[in-house]
Design an enzyme around this catalytic site. Structure first.
Site, PDB file in Angstrom:
ATOM      1  N   SER A 140       0.836  -1.119   0.021  1.00 10.16           N
ATOM      2  CA  SER A 140      -0.168  -0.019  -0.005  1.00 10.16           C
ATOM      3  C   SER A 140       0.768   1.429   0.106  1.00 10.16           C
ATOM      4  O   SER A 140       1.805   1.409  -1.014  1.00 10.16           O
ATOM      5  CB  SER A 140      -1.095   0.010   1.147  1.00 10.16           C
ATOM      6  OG  SER A 140      -1.904   0.929   1.024  1.00 10.16           O
ATOM      7  N   GLU A 234      -9.891  -3.761  -5.848  1.00 10.64           N
ATOM      8  CA  GLU A 234      -9.394  -2.736  -4.932  1.00 10.64           C
ATOM      9  C   GLU A 234      -9.534  -1.530  -6.123  1.00 10.64           C
ATOM     10  O   GLU A 234      -9.304  -1.410  -6.971  1.00 10.64           O
ATOM     11  CB  GLU A 234      -8.023  -2.976  -4.337  1.00 10.64           C
ATOM     12  CG  GLU A 234      -6.983  -3.231  -5.109  1.00 10.64           C
ATOM     13  CD  GLU A 234      -5.705  -3.433  -4.531  1.00 10.64           C
ATOM     14  OE1 GLU A 234      -5.535  -2.349  -3.862  1.00 10.64           O
ATOM     15  OE2 GLU A 234      -5.038  -4.482  -4.339  1.00 10.64           O
ATOM     16  N   HIS A 264      -7.859  -5.145  -1.286  1.00  9.70           N
ATOM     17  CA  HIS A 264      -6.616  -4.400  -0.904  1.00  9.70           C
ATOM     18  C   HIS A 264      -5.624  -5.347  -0.037  1.00  9.70           C
ATOM     19  O   HIS A 264      -6.041  -5.708   1.120  1.00  9.70           O
ATOM     20  CB  HIS A 264      -6.952  -3.046  -0.351  1.00  9.70           C
ATOM     21  CG  HIS A 264      -5.704  -2.291  -0.395  1.00  9.70           C
ATOM     22  ND1 HIS A 264      -4.624  -1.498  -1.051  1.00  9.70           N
ATOM     23  CD2 HIS A 264      -5.119  -1.586   1.034  1.00  9.70           C
ATOM     24  CE1 HIS A 264      -3.868  -0.760  -0.765  1.00  9.70           C
ATOM     25  NE2 HIS A 264      -4.066  -0.732   0.745  1.00  9.70           N
TER      26      HIS A 264
END
Length: 298
Positions: A140, A234, A264
């Site tokens: 991320s 996502e 995610h």
């Protein structure tokens, strides 16, 4: 109900109106929920002023290392929250890992996290690892930070690592891509509003296209090969695709995998999700392959 459906339901049930402090506490609690395997060794260390920790499993090579940068939008997350993922990626790759507890926004906005990542990379190099023995991994925001680190290393005239592996990278702080719309109801973790809030925390009044915060806008020529994992459901799907395109246009080797029905950073939930375990195992295999390819090229 499948394990994926149960997990998505659990994620959607989480409270959304939390302060930064409450969110940080929730991330810490995740570290308690997903304990380490009994054979993982952990050693706390100071990486030139940045709190960090080594983890290793019995089969870890002594001459290969992963520098891991955790996710959490540059605002949340810690060594504890990601230890279970870091250690298992290291196991799958048969490598030691060094995870960094880089400084978080808004207390420490851009470029503090990037400065800490550079310190971590220098520490790994000074710990006896050649650049071709190092892989940078992140998830991320940590994956975006990993990409930015490669660009910054190039600017500093430092050698590139063997590769970087990015789980669900956040590399465009504008949060305007179409996958935010298409996957708005499919992604149980992220939303455009959350990402715009995090971008403000990290960048303040700086332009959202700042290259070392949104590396999709950086000059990527000459950086290490990239391995990118992203879930099909996502909001950051387009970030991964845009980074792949930008790197390809800069003549950077890129391996992109889009995992159907995954959300995610699904590998975080490898203890609950078979696809998470598959992704961790696959990542480890690709890291080993990249290291061997780099070694043969030297």
């Amino acid at each position: 109900m499948t394990e994926l459906e149960r997990l998505e339901a659990m994620l959607r049930a989480r409270p959304t109106s939390l302060s930064n402090e409450q969110r940080r506490e929730a991330y810490e609690a995740q570290g308690d929920r997903f304990p380490l395997a009994g054979d993982v060794a952990v050693e706390q260390v100071d990486a030139y002023g940045v709190s960090a920790e080594w983890t290793s499993t019995p089969d870890a090579s002594s001459d290969k290392v992963i520098l891991y940068l955790h996710g959490g939008g540059y605002v949340w997350g810690s060594l504890k929250s990601h230890r279970h993922l870091v250690s298992e990626v290291g196991r799958a790759a048969a490598m030691r890992t060094l995870a960094l507890d880089y400084r978080l926004a808004p207390e420490f906005p851009f470029p503090h996290a990037l400065d800490d990542a550079v310190c971590g990379y220098r520490f790994v190099a000074d710990s006896g690892f050649r650049a071709d023995q190092v892989a940078v991994v992140g998830d991320s925001a940590g994956a975006g930070l990993a990409a930015a680190l490669l660009v910054r290393l190039k600017e500093l005239g430092m050698q590139q690592p063997a590769c970087a592996l990015l789980f669900s990278p956040w590399v465009d702080m504008r949060a305007t891509s179409e996958s935010y719309n298409v996957n708005a109801k499919r992604d149980p973790v992220l939303s455009r509003d959350i990402m715009q809030f995090l971008a403000e925390q990290y960048l303040g009044e700086r332009p959202r296209e700042t290259p070392l915060a949104s590396p999709v806008f950086a000059d990527l020529s000459g950086i290490a090969p990239l391995i990118i994992f992203v879930g099909a459901t996502e909001c950051l799907l387009d970030d991964a695709i845009a980074l792949t395109r930008a790197a390809g246009l800069a003549d950077v080797s890129v391996h992109l995998e889009v995992w159907p029905t995954m959300f995610h950073i699904w590998p975080t939930y490898h203890q609950l999700l078979a696809e998470g375990r598959r992704a961790v195992a696959r990542a480890g295999w690709l890291l080993r392959e990249a290291m061997e390819r780099e070694r043969d090229a030297v």
